[in-house]
Design a protein around this motif. Structure first.
Motif, mmCIF file in Angstrom:
data_model
loop_
_atom_site.group_PDB
_atom_site.id
_atom_site.type_symbol
_atom_site.label_atom_id
_atom_site.label_comp_id
_atom_site.label_asym_id
_atom_site.label_seq_id
_atom_site.Cartn_x
_atom_site.Cartn_y
_atom_site.Cartn_z
ATOM 1 N N ARG A 165 33.281 29.112 52.631
ATOM 2 C CA ARG A 165 34.681 28.780 52.881
ATOM 3 C C ARG A 165 34.820 27.283 53.154
ATOM 4 O O ARG A 165 34.151 26.726 54.017
ATOM 5 N N ARG A 179 42.479 26.687 53.385
ATOM 6 C CA ARG A 179 41.170 27.338 53.342
ATOM 7 C C ARG A 179 40.970 27.913 51.950
ATOM 8 O O ARG A 179 41.845 28.588 51.417
ATOM 9 N N GLN A 181 37.944 29.885 49.380
ATOM 10 C CA GLN A 181 36.673 30.578 49.260
ATOM 11 C C GLN A 181 36.076 30.259 47.893
ATOM 12 O O GLN A 181 36.679 30.567 46.857
#
Length: 408
Positions: A165, A179, A181
């Protein structure tokens, strides 16, 4: 003339190897030879290491660092085609490509690690491709994929196929950080700081990082002459319609090159001083020899040996120490330089520690490049200092009064 030099050489060898020579005088003579040899050996090895660092910096390190960059002041470049057109027309520019730079944090559990993220076009060739472990370069075209440095991957405890992440600060205002991933598709091992700092993504993923809907924020250039980077950046940058920051490697990484060149210059100065100190022993040896051989000098003068020939005798005697010392030092320095990487690797294995920490230095092992020009310079300086050291004792021998010398 040749016969005169031959006679002087024979007398010089006789004086140097005479049985009546004191042990102390022999010790001083051997010390001068050993000092010159040690100085030549150390400085040939030291200069070879400096050459190695310079080669790694220019031939490897600067393959991953753009020579010139034009970074948008805000957001993206509005007229990137102008930069590409000017770069194409410039005779010293060899390549130009788009980039997006940003800083991010990688979250792994409760820990955060700072990372420099570079977005690039995977359809183009890039130097980092040569350092990939699994050669998964084409997989970088997939969305939300990343290539990490091996040191960074090891620190985070991730491998190929794992997800990590990224946390990126908002570009404007006090918005919550973004954020994302990403999936690790490969790791690269360059050997140095880059392995612990860099992550590569494609341009589309990088746009998501910085909040761009299209385009890019940086155009990077490669130039054929590294040391013309600043001039090329100014020549092209002053013609642009965009407001950009002009960056070049001499500004961002030039301190490494300047440090290497400064150390090289200091080593040359120290070389002269060390060899000068070693040559003082030659002066001492010859002065003591002149005092010890006064009767021989007087006899030779009465037999018709001219003053110039007498001076040649002591010049050649002192040069023997210099020649032997330079030859031994050059030979030892060349052998040590050629085998230094093996010796250092063995030392690291025995000690269990690394000499250069890869997360601190731009290389993780000491490079060596033997340059024969440095060998010739060191040998020439050693011989020159040895020659200069013989002049005063030879002149002193020529001034000895014949009558007093015979009666001494």
């Amino acid at each position: 003339m040749l016969g005169q030099w031959r006679l002087a050489w024979q007398l010089a060898r006789r004086f140097r190897r005479g049985r009546e020579r004191s042990r102390f005088l022999s010790f001083i003579s051997a010390s001068s030879t050993s000092g010159i040899a040690l100085g030549c050996m150390v400085f040939i090895t030291g200069l070879s290491v400096m050459n190695g660092f310079s080669e790694v910096l220019q031939e490897r390190f600067l393959k991953l660092v753009p020579h010139v960059e034009f970074n948008a002041v805000e957001g993206r470049l509005d007229y990137p085609e102008t930069i590409f057109a000017l770069a194409t027309d410039h005779p010293e520019v060899t390549d130009a490509w788009p980039l997006i730079h940003t800083q991010a944090l990688v979250q792994q559990g409760r820990d955060f690690v700072g990372v420099q993220v570079t977005g690039l076009d995977p359809e183009r060739e890039h130097a980092i491709k040569d350092y990939l472990k699994e050669q998964q370069w084409s997989a970088l075209t997939q969305p939300n994929t990343v290539i990490l440095g091996s040191g960074l991957a090891q620190k985070l405890g991730v491998a190929r196929g794992d997800s990590i992440r990224f946390v990126v600060a908002a570009e404007r205002g006090f918005q919550a950080p973004k954020r994302m991933q990403l999936t690790v598709i490969d790791t690269f091992e360059f050997g140095g700081q880059f392995d612990h700092q860099l992550a590569y993504v494609n341009l589309a993923t990088a746009r998501d990082f910085v909040g761009l809907d299209s385009g890019f924020s940086t155009v990077a250039l490669a130039v054929d002459d590294l040391f013309s980077a600043e001039r090329v950046a100014n020549e092209i940058g002053y013609q642009l319609r965009d407001y950009v920051y002009l960056e070049h490697w001499m500004r961002s990484q030039g301190h490494l090159y300047r440090d290497i060149q400064m150390v090289r210059m200091v080593m040359y100065l120290v070389l002269i001083l060390v060899l000068a100190v070693a040559s003082f022993n030659i002066v001492s040896t010859l002065v003591m020899t002149v005092q010890e051989k006064q009767r021989h000098i007087g006899i030779l003068r009465t037999m018709g040996l001219r003053t110039s020939s007498l001076m040649q005798v002591f010049v050649l005697q002192g040069l023997q120490n210099g020649v032997f010392g330079v030859f031994a030092g050059v030979l030892a320095g060349v052998l040590l330089s050629l085998n230094l990487p093996l010796l250092l690797n063995a030392l690291e294995r025995l000690s269990g520690s690394t000499l250069l920490a890869s997360d601190v230095y731009f290389v993780n092992q000491i490079p060596v490049l033997l340059d024969w020009r440095d060998v010739l310079v060191v040998a020439a300086v050693g011989l020159l200092m040895s020659l200069l050291a013989t002049l005063y004792p030879a002149w002193q021998a020529a001034r000895i009064d014949v009558v007093q010398a015979i009666n001494a």
